[in-house]
Scaffold this active site. Structure first.
Site, PDB file in Angstrom:
ATOM      1  N   ASP A   1       0.862  -1.183   0.000  1.00 45.34           N
ATOM      2  CA  ASP A   1       0.000   0.000   0.000  1.00 45.34           C
ATOM      3  C   ASP A   1       0.897   1.231   0.000  1.00 45.34           C
ATOM      4  O   ASP A   1       1.762   1.369   0.871  1.00 45.34           O
ATOM      5  CB  ASP A   1      -0.882   0.022   1.255  1.00 45.34           C
ATOM      6  CG  ASP A   1      -2.021  -0.994   1.164  1.00 45.34           C
ATOM      7  OD1 ASP A   1      -2.179  -1.597   0.085  1.00 45.34           O
ATOM      8  OD2 ASP A   1      -2.733  -1.184   2.166  1.00 45.34           O
TER       9      ASP A   1
ATOM     10  N   ASP B   1     -14.004  -5.938  -4.742  1.00 42.46           N
ATOM     11  CA  ASP B   1     -14.112  -5.984  -3.285  1.00 42.46           C
ATOM     12  C   ASP B   1     -15.477  -6.561  -2.942  1.00 42.46           C
ATOM     13  O   ASP B   1     -16.511  -5.986  -3.289  1.00 42.46           O
ATOM     14  CB  ASP B   1     -13.984  -4.579  -2.682  1.00 42.46           C
ATOM     15  CG  ASP B   1     -12.559  -4.039  -2.802  1.00 42.46           C
ATOM     16  OD1 ASP B   1     -11.636  -4.852  -3.034  1.00 42.46           O
ATOM     17  OD2 ASP B   1     -12.367  -2.815  -2.684  1.00 42.46           O
TER      18      ASP B   1
END
Lengths: 215, 262
Positions: free
Chosen positions: B11, B130
């Site tokens: 990330d 997701d």
């Protein structure tokens, strides 16, 4: 003697990665966009990602196609990568354009298979069939990175230098004839094993690019 | 058979790694490029960078990060986060990314998948989904967007099929129920999606131990596993996971340390 290496720039993908991979081996590549650029080179690389027809159309636009065919007839060193390999052949299931026809054969869609997904994406080991300056049978780790949905099928078995297992079948990984060859996988993205392979090709060029003899 | 892939996910925001990484001997634990190189040498099969800030101002920094990564990393890498147009895709591919991952923008405009695949090839279009279980468990999963903040009400399985038909090359499937919990992947989710699409599916969200990863491959039928905190926190190494996968008879790429040329 330092070989002048040309990288054919016809707007299809992985140009930058290929350049970077050779830069890591301390070899710079000259971009080839026109027939004039091509004439300055001793060896050529035909890269490519994407689809067959747009690739041939783009290549036609550079006016390099006739010169590439002459190049191959004169048996000068040429390395195709990924889609570049498929363009060496006469035709493809993926489109209706004629390929370069440097090698005899057709590019087929990968067979639907329970054990494999399409695109064929990821790392797999090579299985050597014939000699090629890209291969060294003493290199124990020859896992390469593949991404493709089509595979070439050379008519002449001696043109097939290496295969990779796909489900229950073997598909083309490397083709080679004399001084001309190509790989379906991406050596420029295949970590150290890929670097060793590109370095073997460079060394073969610097050593005079002996044409491969097949009995 | 093509090897099962282990993919560390970093990330990033403003060009820096957001969550700390527990690697011994790192000069700069916040530098994504140094970390990427370390993971590559440690045997990672691919890498994913996720721009979690995905701010307009941060774009230039992200492109620069991609450029620096491409110079030193010799395995394929994917970039995701806030990519919403063909121009955005092109910019990152040109900078040297091998694939881009589309998420919210693909739901908003599915044509982006089709156009992207047509223009740059299916191989470089990853669609990230997701997923969160619907409250009544037998009703399947909802597709969430905007970093998991918004429920679209779209059914995950039908979206996965559509994505595949539109020409995506791969699906990155994250179980939001499992994400960060280390309680194991949502195997039913992975298996259900892997069975309806021919594409490779990357399992993400919930891995807490080697057994979870093995099950994602054997029971979930995943082609790859995305790994974050498990690796970053130093709980497991790529080598340990590969060793165990090999022990289970699963195909993995051996770690290559052969620096010399022959």
């Amino acid at each position: 003697m330092s070989t002048r290496l040309g990288l054919i720039d016809y707007g299809m993908g992985n140009l930058h990665s290929v350049q970077l991979a050779f830069r890591r081996l301390n070899k710079s590549l000259d971009l080839v966009k026109t027939p004039t650029d091509l004439k300055k080179c001793d060896a050529l690389i035909l890269p490519g990602v994407g689809a067959f027809d747009p690739a041939m159309e783009n290549l036609e636009r550079t006016h390099l196609v006739p010169d590439l065919k002459i190049w191959a007839e004169q048996d000068k060193p040429l390395l195709g990568i990924c889609l570049g390999l498929q363009l060496f052949f006469e035709s493809s299931d993926e489109g209706s354009s004629a390929g370069l026809g440097l090698l005899k054969g057709h590019v087929q869609r990968l067979p639907i298979n329970k054990k494999e997904r399409i695109p064929h994406m990821g790392w797999a080991p090579l299985e050597q069939k014939n000699e090629s300056p890209l291969l060294n049978s003493f290199d124990q780790n020859n896992w390469m990175y593949f991404v493709h949905s089509y595979a070439a099928k050379p008519i002449k078995e001696r043109d097939l230098a290496a295969t990779v297992t796909f489900g229950d079948t073997k598909i083309t990984a490397i083709v080679w004839r004399s001084r001309i060859g190509a790989c379906q996988f991406h050596p420029e993205k295949s970590s150290l094993a890929g670097q060793r392979m590109l370095n073997r090709w460079l060394k073969w060029l610097e050593d005079g690019a002996e044409p491969l003899q097949i009995a | 058979m093509v090897a099962l892939r282990l993919i560390p996910c970093l990330d990033v925001a403003e060009g820096r790694v957001v969550k700390g990484v527990n690697f011994v001997g790192l000069r700069d634990a916040g530098d994504p490029v140094e970390l990427a190189c370390r993971y590559s040498l440690a045997g990672a099969d691919e890498l994913v960078f996720l721009d979690i800030a995905a701010s307009h101002e941060g774009r230039e920094t992200l492109v620069e990060l991609v450029r620096r990564t491409a110079e030193s990393v010799t395995i394929p890498f994917t970039v995701g986060g806030g990519i919403g147009s063909l121009k955005g895709i092109k910019e990152l591919l040109r900078a040297g990314a091998d694939k881009v991952s589309l998420n919210s923008s693909a739901v908003r405009n599915p044509d982006l998948i089709r156009e992207g695949a047509k223009k740059f090839g299916s191989q470089c279009i990853v669609v990230a989904i997701d997923a969160r279980r619907r409250i009544q468990e037998d009703l399947g999963w909802d597709v969430y967007v905007k970093g998991g903040r918004e429920n679209t009400g779209i059914d995950v399985v039908s979206w996965a099929k559509e994505v595949s038909d539109l020409g995506a090359g791969e699906i990155l499937l994250t179980s939001m129920d499992g994400d960060g919990t280390q309680a194991g992947y949502d195997l039913e989710l992975i298996k259900t999606v892997a069975e309806v699409v021919p594409l490779p599916v990357i399992a993400s969200g919930g891995a807490g131990c080697i057994k979870d990863i093995i099950e994602a491959f054997t029971r979930g039928k995943a082609s790859a596993a995305l790994l974050a905190s498990l690796l970053h926190d130093g709980l497991l190494t790529v080598e340990e996971i590969k060793y165990e996968l090999l022990n289970q008879g699963l195909p993995v790429r051996p770690i290559d340390n052969e620096q010399s040329f022959r």
